[in-house]
Design a protein around this motif. Sequence first.
Motif, mmCIF file in Angstrom:
data_model
loop_
_atom_site.group_PDB
_atom_site.id
_atom_site.type_symbol
_atom_site.label_atom_id
_atom_site.label_comp_id
_atom_site.label_asym_id
_atom_site.label_seq_id
_atom_site.Cartn_x
_atom_site.Cartn_y
_atom_site.Cartn_z
ATOM 1 N N SER A 60 0.961 -1.263 0.160
ATOM 2 C CA SER A 60 0.164 0.062 -0.018
ATOM 3 C C SER A 60 0.936 1.118 -0.099
ATOM 4 C CB SER A 60 -1.012 -0.070 1.057
ATOM 5 O OG SER A 60 -0.392 0.315 2.490
ATOM 6 N N SER A 61 0.321 2.475 -0.231
ATOM 7 C CA SER A 61 1.112 3.744 -0.244
ATOM 8 C C SER A 61 1.991 3.903 0.931
ATOM 9 C CB SER A 61 -0.025 4.852 -0.304
ATOM 10 O OG SER A 61 -0.855 4.525 -1.385
ATOM 11 N N THR A 62 1.778 3.512 2.008
ATOM 12 C CA THR A 62 2.617 3.607 3.357
ATOM 13 C C THR A 62 4.060 2.777 2.813
ATOM 14 O OG1 THR A 62 0.521 3.504 4.583
ATOM 15 C CG2 THR A 62 2.905 3.219 5.756
ATOM 16 N N MET A 65 5.738 5.537 0.743
ATOM 17 C CA MET A 65 6.253 6.777 1.390
ATOM 18 C C MET A 65 7.527 6.493 2.460
ATOM 19 S SD MET A 65 2.383 7.736 2.701
ATOM 20 C CE MET A 65 2.701 9.024 3.867
ATOM 21 N N PHE A 85 -2.256 12.072 7.517
ATOM 22 C CA PHE A 85 -1.422 11.399 6.756
ATOM 23 C C PHE A 85 -0.090 11.858 6.776
ATOM 24 C CE2 PHE A 85 -5.528 9.760 5.834
ATOM 25 C CZ PHE A 85 -5.407 8.614 6.126
ATOM 26 N N ARG A 88 1.856 10.956 9.619
ATOM 27 C CA ARG A 88 2.366 9.657 9.673
ATOM 28 C C ARG A 88 3.852 9.561 8.903
ATOM 29 N NH1 ARG A 88 -2.223 5.194 7.598
ATOM 30 N NH2 ARG A 88 -3.761 5.545 9.126
ATOM 31 N N VAL A 131 1.826 16.284 1.720
ATOM 32 C CA VAL A 131 0.538 15.504 1.259
ATOM 33 C C VAL A 131 -0.138 16.557 0.285
ATOM 34 C CG1 VAL A 131 -1.518 14.434 2.010
ATOM 35 C CG2 VAL A 131 0.665 14.028 3.204
ATOM 36 N N ASN A 133 -3.080 16.143 -0.938
ATOM 37 C CA ASN A 133 -4.591 16.065 -0.964
ATOM 38 C C ASN A 133 -4.836 15.380 0.642
ATOM 39 O OD1 ASN A 133 -7.141 16.320 -2.308
ATOM 40 N ND2 ASN A 133 -7.475 14.578 -1.652
ATOM 41 N N SER A 135 -6.515 13.490 2.962
ATOM 42 C CA SER A 135 -7.850 12.869 3.268
ATOM 43 C C SER A 135 -8.557 13.162 4.605
ATOM 44 C CB SER A 135 -7.840 11.265 3.164
ATOM 45 O OG SER A 135 -6.715 11.052 1.989
ATOM 46 N N ASP A 161 2.957 12.828 -1.801
ATOM 47 C CA ASP A 161 1.732 11.801 -1.392
ATOM 48 C C ASP A 161 0.478 12.513 -2.180
ATOM 49 O OD1 ASP A 161 -0.551 11.022 -0.466
ATOM 50 O OD2 ASP A 161 0.051 10.711 1.566
ATOM 51 N N VAL A 163 -2.003 10.218 -2.602
ATOM 52 C CA VAL A 163 -2.686 9.205 -2.415
ATOM 53 C C VAL A 163 -4.119 9.151 -2.841
ATOM 54 C CG1 VAL A 163 -3.414 7.091 -0.675
ATOM 55 C CG2 VAL A 163 -1.130 8.005 -0.916
ATOM 56 N N SER A 164 -4.719 10.194 -2.282
ATOM 57 C CA SER A 164 -6.302 10.315 -2.550
ATOM 58 C C SER A 164 -6.496 11.316 -3.509
ATOM 59 C CB SER A 164 -6.803 10.733 -1.033
ATOM 60 O OG SER A 164 -6.176 11.974 -0.738
ATOM 61 N N GLN A 186 -6.791 2.292 -4.372
ATOM 62 C CA GLN A 186 -8.015 2.065 -3.883
ATOM 63 C C GLN A 186 -8.740 3.540 -3.557
ATOM 64 O OE1 GLN A 186 -5.182 1.882 -2.023
ATOM 65 N NE2 GLN A 186 -5.547 2.464 -0.048
ATOM 66 N N LYS A 187 -8.113 4.477 -4.226
ATOM 67 C CA LYS A 187 -8.992 5.940 -4.265
ATOM 68 C C LYS A 187 -9.141 6.132 -5.592
ATOM 69 C CE LYS A 187 -6.914 6.340 -0.036
ATOM 70 N NZ LYS A 187 -7.489 6.540 1.201
HETATM 71 C C1 LIG Z 1 -3.382 11.081 1.841
HETATM 72 C C2 LIG Z 1 -3.117 9.313 2.448
HETATM 73 N N1 LIG Z 1 -1.758 9.171 2.650
HETATM 74 C C3 LIG Z 1 -1.341 8.005 2.732
HETATM 75 C C4 LIG Z 1 -2.344 7.069 2.970
HETATM 76 C C5 LIG Z 1 -2.026 5.699 3.540
HETATM 77 O O1 LIG Z 1 -2.435 4.855 2.497
HETATM 78 P P1 LIG Z 1 -2.378 3.136 2.752
HETATM 79 O O2 LIG Z 1 -3.290 2.897 4.183
HETATM 80 O O3 LIG Z 1 -3.004 2.684 1.371
HETATM 81 O O4 LIG Z 1 -1.160 2.689 2.962
HETATM 82 C C6 LIG Z 1 -3.796 7.213 2.955
HETATM 83 C C7 LIG Z 1 -4.826 6.369 3.101
HETATM 84 O O5 LIG Z 1 -5.931 6.694 3.266
HETATM 85 C C8 LIG Z 1 -4.019 8.623 2.606
HETATM 86 O O6 LIG Z 1 -5.518 9.245 2.300
#
Ligand SMILES: Cc1ncc(COP(=O)(O)O)c(C=O)c1O
Length: 361
Positions: A60-62, A65, A85, A88, A131, A133, A135, A161, A163-164, A186-187
């Motif tokens: 997954s994206s994490t 990152m 995020f 994180r 980031v 966007n 989320s 990032d 991701v969304s 998944q977005k």
């Molecule tokens: C902006 C953003 N970054 C990172 C993530 C982390 O993605 P993942 O849980 O798929 O690793 C998310 C997950 O919702 C996110 O919305």
Amino acid sequence: MHKKLFIPGPSEVRPEMLQVLATPQIGHRSQDYKDLHAALIPKLKKLLYTEQEVFIFTCSSTGVMEAAIRNFCGKKVLSCVNGAFAERWYKMTVANNKPSKKLEVEWGNPIKPELIESELKTGDYDCMTVVMNESSTGVRSPIEQIAEVMKQYPNVSFCVDAVSCMAGDKIEADKLGIDIVLAGLQKCFALPAGLTVAMISNRAMAKAATIPNRGYYLDFLETKKYNDKAQTPATPAIPHIFALNAQMDRILNQEGLENRWARHIRMAEMVRKWAVGAGFTLFPEKGYESRTLTCINNTKGIPVADLNKELGKRGAVISNGYGDLKEKTFRIAHMGDLTEAEIRELLGWIGEIIPTLPAQK
Ligand SMILES: Cc1ncc(COP(=O)(O)O)c(C=O)c1O
């Protein structure tokens, strides 16, 4: 009954894409796989307006990152934080024992370019994470203006990032001078989670070669070695790659990129207009609202769980606020392959349900 997903990921997947995921497996060292991989990468390059590297990672994206930190930080990271995020990403930086400064603004605010510039001027950094966007707050940071600042600091890796918002919001990676921009499926790709797409600049690849301890699974140099042969270093999520290849054909050839960006903007405008018209306010600072999800202040104190229960009976689900914003906000995602008609129907339902809910304020 399946509830249509109006949450900020995972997003709704078309039935025909679910079918593609069920394609019989092929060996990941076979010519069939190489043909699939080689067909997919140029499509992703079009999506990101890039002629540099695009990789696919089975995580997954994490994961990517964290890998960005491990592959690009040789000195110190400027970690821009304006939501959960971004926080994180900062935590991953610390967890990997990389020096970092957290540049924090209040949730709901964007990361503004002048803020980044005032830090980069010190010359302390070789990496910056942001980031695009958020989320958790529905904020879109002005990546185009941030890019103008970053162009003055070519030795600071520009890590984004998306991701969304990738595949829902236009990201001209080469023009912006981005070093890495990443997103899971998944977005806005409207596919199940399991694969992450990342564009990585040639400049950043050259820098990675100078950084020790990049890790093993997500070492970008190793990834490039295999990507050059239309493969991945380890066994990839082949069902997702079949589906992404088919989805990219849809996006590029049936919908068209410009139409996809415009549809997302129209859906966002519909939701914002509805929210204000219904007596709510928007959580993000004005002018920095996300194009793929809307975070609404729950000024009427509606019980979001009850709203969702009622929506569920109609076959839909939205999201409450994130973390501390749980009851203070609620979020409606308008990402992926959702249509304006579906958004209109959802808003109609919400409008119908709200007066029937117990008033909390
Ligand atoms: C902006 C953003 N970054 C990172 C993530 C982390 O993605 P993942 O849980 O798929 O690793 C998310 C997950 O919702 C996110 O919305």
